[in-house]
Design a protein around this motif. Structure first.
Motif, PDB file in Angstrom:
ATOM      1  N   GLU A  69     -45.935  81.042  51.481  1.00 32.55           N
ATOM      2  CA  GLU A  69     -45.466  81.016  52.867  1.00 32.55           C
ATOM      3  C   GLU A  69     -44.313  81.998  53.075  1.00 32.55           C
ATOM      4  O   GLU A  69     -44.231  82.684  54.091  1.00 32.55           O
ATOM      5  N   LYS A  70     -43.412  82.077  52.077  1.00 31.15           N
ATOM      6  CA  LYS A  70     -42.282  82.995  52.170  1.00 31.15           C
ATOM      7  C   LYS A  70     -42.745  84.442  52.202  1.00 31.15           C
ATOM      8  O   LYS A  70     -42.200  85.269  52.941  1.00 31.15           O
ATOM      9  N   LEU A  71     -43.767  84.760  51.401  1.00 30.42           N
ATOM     10  CA  LEU A  71     -44.259  86.139  51.333  1.00 30.42           C
ATOM     11  C   LEU A  71     -44.976  86.549  52.615  1.00 30.42           C
ATOM     12  O   LEU A  71     -45.160  87.754  52.861  1.00 30.42           O
ATOM     13  N   ARG A  72     -45.395  85.575  53.434  1.00 33.75           N
ATOM     14  CA  ARG A  72     -46.063  85.901  54.697  1.00 33.75           C
ATOM     15  C   ARG A  72     -45.072  86.209  55.815  1.00 33.75           C
ATOM     16  O   ARG A  72     -45.463  86.711  56.867  1.00 33.75           O
ATOM     17  N   THR A  73     -43.788  85.877  55.598  1.00 32.63           N
ATOM     18  CA  THR A  73     -42.785  86.151  56.620  1.00 32.63           C
ATOM     19  C   THR A  73     -42.367  87.615  56.573  1.00 32.63           C
ATOM     20  O   THR A  73     -42.562  88.303  55.572  1.00 32.63           O
ATOM     21  N   SER A  74     -41.776  88.093  57.634  1.00 32.38           N
ATOM     22  CA  SER A  74     -41.319  89.479  57.678  1.00 32.38           C
ATOM     23  C   SER A  74     -39.985  89.547  58.421  1.00 32.38           C
ATOM     24  O   SER A  74     -39.854  89.008  59.523  1.00 32.38           O
ATOM     25  N   PRO A  75     -38.963  90.164  57.839  1.00 31.04           N
ATOM     26  CA  PRO A  75     -38.973  90.776  56.505  1.00 31.04           C
ATOM     27  C   PRO A  75     -38.860  89.713  55.406  1.00 31.04           C
ATOM     28  O   PRO A  75     -38.396  88.605  55.655  1.00 31.04           O
ATOM     29  N   VAL A  76     -39.273  90.076  54.172  1.00 29.59           N
ATOM     30  CA  VAL A  76     -39.212  89.164  53.030  1.00 29.59           C
ATOM     31  C   VAL A  76     -37.875  89.344  52.334  1.00 29.59           C
ATOM     32  O   VAL A  76     -37.666  90.310  51.613  1.00 29.59           O
ATOM     33  N   ASN A  77     -36.942  88.439  52.587  1.00 26.79           N
ATOM     34  CA  ASN A  77     -35.628  88.504  51.948  1.00 26.79           C
ATOM     35  C   ASN A  77     -35.493  87.324  50.991  1.00 26.79           C
ATOM     36  O   ASN A  77     -35.184  86.205  51.409  1.00 26.79           O
ATOM     37  N   GLY A  78     -35.765  87.565  49.751  1.00 27.59           N
ATOM     38  CA  GLY A  78     -35.682  86.476  48.794  1.00 27.59           C
ATOM     39  C   GLY A  78     -35.934  86.962  47.379  1.00 27.59           C
ATOM     40  O   GLY A  78     -36.277  88.117  47.137  1.00 27.59           O
ATOM     41  N   ALA A  79     -35.728  86.061  46.432  1.00 28.00           N
ATOM     42  CA  ALA A  79     -35.948  86.366  45.010  1.00 28.00           C
ATOM     43  C   ALA A  79     -36.498  85.130  44.333  1.00 28.00           C
ATOM     44  O   ALA A  79     -36.256  83.998  44.759  1.00 28.00           O
ATOM     45  N   ILE A  80     -37.247  85.355  43.269  1.00 25.74           N
ATOM     46  CA  ILE A  80     -37.782  84.262  42.459  1.00 25.74           C
ATOM     47  C   ILE A  80     -37.257  84.436  41.037  1.00 25.74           C
ATOM     48  O   ILE A  80     -37.309  85.522  40.480  1.00 25.74           O
ATOM     49  N   THR A  81     -36.723  83.368  40.483  1.00 27.05           N
ATOM     50  CA  THR A  81     -36.237  83.418  39.102  1.00 27.05           C
ATOM     51  C   THR A  81     -36.827  82.275  38.299  1.00 27.05           C
ATOM     52  O   THR A  81     -36.948  81.151  38.800  1.00 27.05           O
ATOM     53  N   LEU A  82     -37.205  82.562  37.069  1.00 27.64           N
ATOM     54  CA  LEU A  82     -37.668  81.558  36.130  1.00 27.64           C
ATOM     55  C   LEU A  82     -36.593  81.363  35.073  1.00 27.64           C
ATOM     56  O   LEU A  82     -36.063  82.342  34.530  1.00 27.64           O
ATOM     57  N   ILE A  83     -36.259  80.111  34.799  1.00 27.97           N
ATOM     58  CA  ILE A  83     -35.184  79.771  33.868  1.00 27.97           C
ATOM     59  C   ILE A  83     -35.755  78.878  32.774  1.00 27.97           C
ATOM     60  O   ILE A  83     -36.321  77.824  33.060  1.00 27.97           O
ATOM     61  N   ASP A  84     -35.610  79.315  31.536  1.00 33.40           N
ATOM     62  CA  ASP A  84     -36.128  78.563  30.389  1.00 33.40           C
ATOM     63  C   ASP A  84     -34.968  78.187  29.473  1.00 33.40           C
ATOM     64  O   ASP A  84     -34.184  79.047  29.078  1.00 33.40           O
ATOM     65  N   LEU A  85     -34.842  76.899  29.161  1.00 34.29           N
ATOM     66  CA  LEU A  85     -33.753  76.438  28.300  1.00 34.29           C
ATOM     67  C   LEU A  85     -33.989  76.909  26.868  1.00 34.29           C
ATOM     68  O   LEU A  85     -35.108  76.821  26.356  1.00 34.29           O
ATOM     69  N   ASP A  86     -32.950  77.410  26.224  1.00 34.88           N
ATOM     70  CA  ASP A  86     -33.063  77.929  24.864  1.00 34.88           C
ATOM     71  C   ASP A  86     -33.008  76.789  23.854  1.00 34.88           C
ATOM     72  O   ASP A  86     -32.118  75.936  23.910  1.00 34.88           O
ATOM     73  N   HIS A  87     -33.959  76.788  22.928  1.00 35.99           N
ATOM     74  CA  HIS A  87     -33.990  75.831  21.813  1.00 35.99           C
ATOM     75  C   HIS A  87     -33.978  74.375  22.293  1.00 35.99           C
ATOM     76  O   HIS A  87     -33.403  73.500  21.650  1.00 35.99           O
ATOM     77  N   PHE A  88     -34.635  74.114  23.418  1.00 39.74           N
ATOM     78  CA  PHE A  88     -34.665  72.747  23.940  1.00 39.74           C
ATOM     79  C   PHE A  88     -35.420  71.809  22.997  1.00 39.74           C
ATOM     80  O   PHE A  88     -35.134  70.606  22.932  1.00 39.74           O
ATOM     81  N   LYS A  89     -36.363  72.348  22.235  1.00 38.96           N
ATOM     82  CA  LYS A  89     -37.166  71.519  21.339  1.00 38.96           C
ATOM     83  C   LYS A  89     -36.296  70.741  20.354  1.00 38.96           C
ATOM     84  O   LYS A  89     -36.634  69.628  19.950  1.00 38.96           O
ATOM     85  N   LYS A  90     -35.159  71.329  19.966  1.00 37.90           N
ATOM     86  CA  LYS A  90     -34.289  70.648  19.009  1.00 37.90           C
ATOM     87  C   LYS A  90     -33.752  69.334  19.578  1.00 37.90           C
ATOM     88  O   LYS A  90     -33.511  68.387  18.831  1.00 37.90           O
ATOM     89  N   VAL A  91     -33.563  69.288  20.897  1.00 36.53           N
ATOM     90  CA  VAL A  91     -33.076  68.048  21.518  1.00 36.53           C
ATOM     91  C   VAL A  91     -34.100  66.941  21.333  1.00 36.53           C
ATOM     92  O   VAL A  91     -33.773  65.818  20.934  1.00 36.53           O
ATOM     93  N   ASN A  92     -35.371  67.247  21.609  1.00 40.46           N
ATOM     94  CA  ASN A  92     -36.428  66.249  21.412  1.00 40.46           C
ATOM     95  C   ASN A  92     -36.552  65.854  19.954  1.00 40.46           C
ATOM     96  O   ASN A  92     -36.744  64.673  19.622  1.00 40.46           O
ATOM     97  N   ASP A  93     -36.453  66.839  19.061  1.00 39.05           N
ATOM     98  CA  ASP A  93     -36.608  66.555  17.634  1.00 39.05           C
ATOM     99  C   ASP A  93     -35.487  65.666  17.099  1.00 39.05           C
ATOM    100  O   ASP A  93     -35.719  64.751  16.304  1.00 39.05           O
ATOM    101  N   LEU A  94     -34.245  65.951  17.538  1.00 43.75           N
ATOM    102  CA  LEU A  94     -33.092  65.238  16.989  1.00 43.75           C
ATOM    103  C   LEU A  94     -32.791  63.929  17.709  1.00 43.75           C
ATOM    104  O   LEU A  94     -32.352  62.960  17.086  1.00 43.75           O
ATOM    105  N   HIS A  95     -33.013  63.885  19.029  1.00 40.89           N
ATOM    106  CA  HIS A  95     -32.589  62.731  19.821  1.00 40.89           C
ATOM    107  C   HIS A  95     -33.739  61.977  20.480  1.00 40.89           C
ATOM    108  O   HIS A  95     -33.510  60.923  21.084  1.00 40.89           O
TER     109      HIS A  95
END
Length: 545
Positions: free
Chosen positions: A112-138
């Motif tokens: 829906e955002k890409l259909r608007t004009s003008p397109v003023n925006g950004a998309i960011t993907l955020i991945d937690l580093d070494h999150f697996k250790k939390v599941n393994d330890l706790h």
């Protein structure tokens, strides 16, 4: 109501409700008409009402009671259906762990955002580093608590009119309105800084970091394309060392395409039988004699030549091809080494990914039966990660293999965070010291102390210790003085083809893979040089590598 089964159910319930309501209204009208005739006759008339009229009157009362009950049941059914619709919508568009938007909701908002004009925006993907250790330890419950904390933090920091989503695992996304690229970078930088602050979640204290990929929205692009761009940038941040931000650029896309091509070639190579075992000698430090060989996979690619494992193992693990590759190379190695001298053990690495297969032990035992290779001469090398992801299943698999006479070695010891726990959980037949400690034993007193401690631990547990990555005579002597029994590394020779092993050990050739490829001869002569000449001299003197 949307089209589909739920719409059909809604129509059926609504129709039933309408029919019951009409029938009840008709019964009430008839009840009133009969009541006008029956009630006055009962009190003011000398002639009693007829039995049929009274029966009809009572029947109408029964119909009204039935209709009321049926109407109540239908109302409850309609309410349950409406609740189910709400739940279905929630399941379709809301992440069940954090309550944030999920991938489908993000893709819809992004489109829906890409259909608007003008397109003023950004998309960011955020991945937690070494999150697996939390599941393994706790545990996974603690992991879910941490994900909730991160989701709330992102929701609080995100600018107005943003969409915060959890895409799965420890990966989050943020679709936000921004003025320009500088504004977007500053906002994501502030998010990464906030995530790096110490976090208290439940009973444990966590230090997080995250890798982020950022892409400006481009008019005319699809939502899928924009998510892919942010994803490419995020993996670029991980390769850059994590805990950082990377913008998407076309070079990254070319790299991803090259990786996809490589993955296809690897898959074709497995189908085309292009992978083969190479053998690196394991040397007894006391006698200098060869005690066995570690099997290392090599890929003889028609286009790329002879390819080392570092260039394809990680891709095979990520794409799910590692099991097929590993079993194929193991089969060839066992057939080749079946008639070698009985004192020579064959060590094979097993990927942590393979331990997800509960039938792993049965597959390996079947391979031994088919090849005729003795179980007592096979040693499987596993890392701590193999025992941590699915501990109960992994221990069951390992114990089954040990019960059938197969030896188990703990590889890369000292690099994990649960080493002593794993030693207690399962009695290993060998411990291999990681080459990172071996390589610096002469330069770092800390590394030397670690090596001596592991060697002492092995002596107490009556478990032989093997050192990896020995590249000099000085290191070999230090390892022998520390109490290590075996070693492997470039000092004794690199991994070589089966033909080379047969030629220089005067071993039987049954199961031979054929004549030595000229590429192997040139490659190994070039890389080993004087080491190989010394090896030949030692072999001639008494079969010592």
């Amino acid at each position: 109501m949307r089209n589909g089964p739920k719409r059909s159910d809604s129509i059926q319930v609504a129709s039933s409700h309408l029919i019951t309501t009409c029938a009840t209204l008709a019964a009430i009208i008839l009840f009133v008409v009969l009541g006008v005739r029956v009630v006055p006759s009962s009190f003011g008339s000398a002639v009693p009402p007829s039995g049929s009229l009274i029966a009809a009157f009572l029947l109408n009362i029964a119909i009204i009671l039935f209709g009321w009950r049926r109407a109540k049941e239908l109302a409850q059914a309609m309410a349950a259906l409406a609740h189910a619709e709400q739940e279905a919508h929630r399941n379709a568009y809301v992440d069940c762990v954090t309550g944030l938007a999920n991938r489908r909701a993000l893709a819809k908002a992004l489109a829906e955002k890409l259909r608007t004009s003008p397109v003023n925006g950004a998309i960011t993907l955020i991945d937690l580093d070494h999150f697996k250790k939390v599941n393994d330890l706790h545990g996974h419950s603690a992991g879910d608590d941490l994900l909730n904390h991160v989701g709330k933090l992102l929701d609080d920091i995100a600018p107005k009119d943003s969409v915060v989503a959890r895409l799965g695992g420890d990966e989050f996304a943020l679709l936000m309105p921004v003025a320009d690229a500088k504004d977007a970078e500053e906002r994501v930088g502030a998010i990464l800084q906030s995530l790096s602050a110490p976090i208290d979640v439940g009973a444990f204290h966590a230090h997080l970091s995250a890798s982020a990929g950022l892409a400006m929205l481009v008019e005319g692009q699809s939502a899928e394309d924009m998510l892919r761009r942010a994803d490419i940038a995020m993996y670029s941040a991980k390769r850059a060392g994590r805990n950082t931000l990377r913008w998407f650029d076309s070079d990254q896309e070319a790299e991803i395409k090259e990786r996809a091509i490589l993955e296809d070639e690897i898959r074709q190579g497995i189908d085309g039988d292009e992978f083969l075992p190479f053998f690196q000698p394991l040397i007894n430090l006391e006698t200098g004699e060869t005690s066995g060989f570690e099997v290392l996979a090599r890929w003889r690619s028609p286009r790329r030549g002879l390819v080392e494992p570092v260039d394809f193992i990680a891709i095979c693990e990520a794409s799910g091809m590692i099991a097929a590759l590993s079993m194929n190379v193991m089969r060839k190695a066992l057939i080749e080494a079946k008639d070698w001298p009985a004192h020579l053990k064959i060590a094979v690495n097993i990927s942590p990914v393979q331990f997800r297969d509960p039938q792993l032990a049965e597959r390996i035992l079947k391979l031994l039966t088919e090849t005729g290779f003795p179980a007592r001469r096979l040693e499987l090398e596993i890392t701590e990660g193999s025992l941590i992801e699915h501990p109960e299943q992994a221990i069951t698999v390992v114990q089954s293999l040990k019960n059938n006479g197969i030896s188990i070695a703990l590889d890369d010891f000292g690099t994990g965070y649960a080493s002593l726990t794993q030693l207690q959980a399962l009695p290993f037949d060998r411990i291999k010291i990681d080459k990172s400690f071996v390589a610096t034993i002469g330069e770092s007193e800390q590394s030397a102390a670690i090596v001596r401690t592991i060697a002492s631990l092995g002596k107490l547990l009556c478990v032989p210790i093997t050192a990896e990555g020995v590249e000099s005579e000085t290191i070999r002597q230090q390892l022998a003085d520390a109490g290590c029994q075996d070693a492997q590394g470039w000092l004794f020779g690199r991994a070589v083809s089966a033909q080379f092993v047969r030629d220089h050990f005067d071993l039987p050739a049954e199961g031979s893979e054929g004549p030595l490829d000229p590429l192997d001869t040139i490659d190994h002569e070039r890389r080993d040089g004087d080491r190989r000449a010394a090896a030949r001299a030692r072999l001639a003197a008494g079969r010592k590598w």
